[in-house]
Scaffold this active site. Sequence first.
Site, PDB file in Angstrom:
ATOM      1  CG  HIS A  21      -1.895   1.126   1.230  1.00  0.00           C
ATOM      2  ND1 HIS A  21      -3.036   1.104   0.454  1.00  0.00           N
ATOM      3  CD2 HIS A  21      -1.895   2.315   1.888  1.00  0.00           C
ATOM      4  CE1 HIS A  21      -3.709   2.233   0.641  1.00  0.00           C
ATOM      5  NE2 HIS A  21      -3.039   2.986   1.498  1.00  0.00           N
ATOM      6  CG  ASP A  50      -5.793  -0.790   2.288  1.00  0.00           C
ATOM      7  OD1 ASP A  50      -5.184  -1.638   1.619  1.00  0.00           O
ATOM      8  OD2 ASP A  50      -6.291   0.242   1.785  1.00  0.00           O
TER       9      ASP A  50
END
Length: 205
Positions: free
Chosen positions: A119, A160
């Site tokens: 990420h 996430d």
Amino acid sequence: MVFFLLIRTFAHEMKTINIAIFVSGSGTNCENLIKYFSGSERVNCALVISNKADAYALVRAERLGVKTAVVPKAQLNDANHMLPLLRDNDIHFIVLAGFLPLVPDFLIDAFLRRIVNIHPALLPKFGGKGMWGHHVHEAVKAAGETETGMTVHWVTPVCDGGEIIAQYRTPLLPTDTVDDIAEKEHQLEMRYFPLVVEKVLQETF
């Protein structure tokens, strides 16, 4: 008998780890991973999967001699398609490298703690739905952050939200544009992502 056991142990330790790289875009991280592991005797980038037929990552992979497959949304969410695809290619581990769709639960269950994602921010900041690519860097700029970075984390059903494996940081200047922020973060990805994946594989297998 002891000699036989030693041979079996050595063979087990030397088993090739086949990884699948999931991508949606241009594939710079994908190409970087393939090149990094190209000389490895233990790790093989066996398959590149994209949800988009026009993803340039597929071109990069094919140029490097790696098998590719396109899985539109319906196939991605179909266990009867995905699990045989991964099984037929003897995949042991999955790396998400700019893959936009949520990974279906059945795949997470089948590859429990064997799927990692990168990420482009310092999670838990700037994560979750809609936080991908340039959207992340725009949010970092808008928030007036003095640093940014990359996060590698385990994939769970929460977007996430998986346990963080590693983070790397880079300072930002007030004069940095969104493109400057993106480039600084991208340099971290190019330098550290393959190293993190390699370390995780060493600890997992």
